[in-house]
Design an enzyme around this catalytic site. Structure first.
Site, PDB file in Angstrom:
ATOM      1  N   PRO A 123      97.425 -70.866 -24.453  1.00  0.00           N
ATOM      2  CG  PRO A 123      98.018 -69.670 -22.540  1.00  0.00           C
ATOM      3  CD  PRO A 123      97.807 -71.073 -23.052  1.00  0.00           C
ATOM      4  CG  ASN A 124      98.283 -65.289 -25.783  1.00  0.00           C
ATOM      5  OD1 ASN A 124      97.302 -64.569 -25.986  1.00  0.00           O
ATOM      6  ND2 ASN A 124      98.859 -65.381 -24.598  1.00  0.00           N
TER       7      ASN A 124
ATOM      8  NE  ARG B   4     102.234 -65.002 -28.596  1.00  0.00           N
ATOM      9  CZ  ARG B   4     102.461 -66.038 -27.809  1.00  0.00           C
ATOM     10  NH1 ARG B   4     102.181 -67.256 -28.233  1.00  0.00           N
ATOM     11  NH2 ARG B   4     102.960 -65.866 -26.609  1.00  0.00           N
TER      12      ARG B   4
ATOM     13  CE1 TYR C 266     106.416 -67.962 -29.297  1.00  0.00           C
ATOM     14  CE2 TYR C 266     105.745 -65.658 -29.371  1.00  0.00           C
ATOM     15  CZ  TYR C 266     106.148 -66.764 -28.651  1.00  0.00           C
ATOM     16  OH  TYR C 266     106.292 -66.678 -27.291  1.00  0.00           O
TER      17      TYR C 266
ATOM     18  CG  ASN D 256     103.349 -74.700 -27.411  1.00  0.00           C
ATOM     19  OD1 ASN D 256     103.589 -74.213 -26.301  1.00  0.00           O
ATOM     20  ND2 ASN D 256     103.710 -74.111 -28.539  1.00  0.00           N
TER      21      ASN D 256
ATOM     22  CB  ALA E  18     101.945 -68.060 -20.927  1.00  0.00           C
TER      23      ALA E  18
ATOM     24  CG  HIS F 175     106.844 -70.475 -18.656  1.00  0.00           C
ATOM     25  ND1 HIS F 175     107.864 -71.328 -19.034  1.00  0.00           N
ATOM     26  CD2 HIS F 175     106.413 -69.882 -19.806  1.00  0.00           C
ATOM     27  CE1 HIS F 175     108.055 -71.217 -20.346  1.00  0.00           C
ATOM     28  NE2 HIS F 175     107.178 -70.364 -20.835  1.00  0.00           N
TER      29      HIS F 175
ATOM     30  CG  ASP G 137      98.883 -81.540  -9.564  1.00  0.00           C
ATOM     31  OD1 ASP G 137     100.070 -81.884  -9.403  1.00  0.00           O
ATOM     32  OD2 ASP G 137      98.260 -80.825  -8.742  1.00  0.00           O
TER      33      ASP G 137
ATOM     34  CD  GLU H 119     107.895 -78.645 -21.815  1.00  0.00           C
ATOM     35  OE1 GLU H 119     108.354 -79.539 -21.066  1.00  0.00           O
ATOM     36  OE2 GLU H 119     108.031 -77.421 -21.582  1.00  0.00           O
TER      37      GLU H 119
ATOM     38  CG  HIS I 248     107.969 -74.741 -25.440  1.00  0.00           C
ATOM     39  ND1 HIS I 248     106.836 -74.183 -24.893  1.00  0.00           N
ATOM     40  CD2 HIS I 248     108.409 -75.654 -24.558  1.00  0.00           C
ATOM     41  CE1 HIS I 248     106.613 -74.743 -23.725  1.00  0.00           C
ATOM     42  NE2 HIS I 248     107.551 -75.640 -23.486  1.00  0.00           N
ATOM     43  CG  LEU I 249     105.807 -72.670 -32.043  1.00  0.00           C
ATOM     44  CD1 LEU I 249     104.751 -71.572 -32.048  1.00  0.00           C
ATOM     45  CD2 LEU I 249     105.844 -73.370 -33.385  1.00  0.00           C
TER      46      LEU I 249
ATOM     47  NE  ARG J 250     110.998 -66.094 -26.037  1.00  0.00           N
ATOM     48  CZ  ARG J 250     109.681 -66.109 -26.253  1.00  0.00           C
ATOM     49  NH1 ARG J 250     109.077 -67.247 -26.585  1.00  0.00           N
ATOM     50  NH2 ARG J 250     108.972 -65.000 -26.137  1.00  0.00           N
TER      51      ARG J 250
ATOM     52  NE  ARG K 193     109.227 -65.883 -22.756  1.00  0.00           N
ATOM     53  CZ  ARG K 193     107.941 -65.542 -22.850  1.00  0.00           C
ATOM     54  NH1 ARG K 193     107.005 -66.449 -22.813  1.00  0.00           N
ATOM     55  NH2 ARG K 193     107.576 -64.273 -22.995  1.00  0.00           N
TER      56      ARG K 193
HETATM   57  C1  DQA Z   1     105.843 -70.915 -26.338  1.00  0.00           C
HETATM   58  C2  DQA Z   1     106.876 -70.332 -25.374  1.00  0.00           C
HETATM   59  C3  DQA Z   1     106.202 -69.771 -24.152  1.00  0.00           C
HETATM   60  O1  DQA Z   1     107.171 -69.223 -23.254  1.00  0.00           O
HETATM   61  C4  DQA Z   1     105.245 -68.658 -24.532  1.00  0.00           C
HETATM   62  O2  DQA Z   1     104.566 -68.179 -23.398  1.00  0.00           O
HETATM   63  C5  DQA Z   1     104.297 -69.061 -25.600  1.00  0.00           C
HETATM   64  C6  DQA Z   1     104.766 -69.914 -26.690  1.00  0.00           C
HETATM   65  C7  DQA Z   1     106.490 -71.391 -27.658  1.00  0.00           C
HETATM   66  O3  DQA Z   1     105.834 -72.148 -28.371  1.00  0.00           O
HETATM   67  O4  DQA Z   1     107.608 -70.982 -27.976  1.00  0.00           O
HETATM   68  O5  DQA Z   1     103.160 -68.615 -25.629  1.00  0.00           O
HETATM   69  O6  DQA Z   1     105.253 -72.057 -25.719  1.00  0.00           O
END
Ligand code: DQA
Length: 151
Positions: free
Chosen positions: A11-12, A19, A24, A76, A79, A82, A89, A100, A102-103, A109, A113
């Site tokens: 998401p997002n 954003r 990011y 990735n 959110a 977390h 699962d 996994e 994450h940017l 943070r 997180r």
């Molecule tokens: C994220 C880190 C997450 O905590 C956050 O909710 C994101 C982006 C990252 O790529 O840094 O949406 O996964």
């Protein structure tokens, strides 16, 4: 036929570029996709690149990658990292390596997180390196698969 790597974004992440750019960065999701396709070519992978704001869709794509016999998943989960036992699962139910990504450095943070349901079942974790983390994850999957790399 080339082996496939699924790159799955949560998401997002569709908002990348606009954003919270101070966290990011300015690269868009299309830029991240282009980077992944370049890394895929370099390492001999077909790239399936997806993004969804819906948890269940992410679960279905993880299952799809498992059924398709993909070489691995770069995930990735944003959110949902977390919060999502469903994603944990889904990963536990497949045998593919999941990297996994994450940017941002999720350990530097807010405290919430630092908990990742994905890390518990991931083969590896890359965070804090921005979009290049995706390329490193694809290189890592190539190494795991014994895939030849074009220099
Ligand atoms: C994220 C880190 C997450 O905590 C956050 O909710 C994101 C982006 C990252 O790529 O840094 O949406 O996964």
């Amino acid at each position: 036929m080339k082996p496939t790597v699924y790159v799955i974004n949560g998401p997002n992440l569709n908002l990348l570029g606009n954003r919270e750019p101070e966290k990011y960065g300015r690269a868009t999701l299309a830029d991240v996709e282009a980077l992944c396709r370049t890394a895929g070519e370099r390492h001999g992978f077909e790239i399936v690149f997806r993004q969804s704001n819906h948890e269940g869709e992410l679960v279905s794509w993880i299952q799809e990658a498992g059924r398709a016999g993909a070489a691995g998943i770069v995930l990735n989960a944003a959110a949902y990292t977390h919060t999502s036992v469903a994603i944990l699962d889904a990963i536990a139910a497949i045998t593919l390596p999941v990297i996994e990504v994450h940017l941002t450095n999720i350990h530097a943070r807010e405290p919430f997180r630092r908990t990742s349901y994905v890390s518990q079942v991931a083969k590896g974790v890359i965070c804090g390196l921005g979009p290049q983390g995706y390329g490193l994850a694809i290189a890592g999957l190539a190494g795991l698969a014994g895939q030849e790399t074009r220099t």
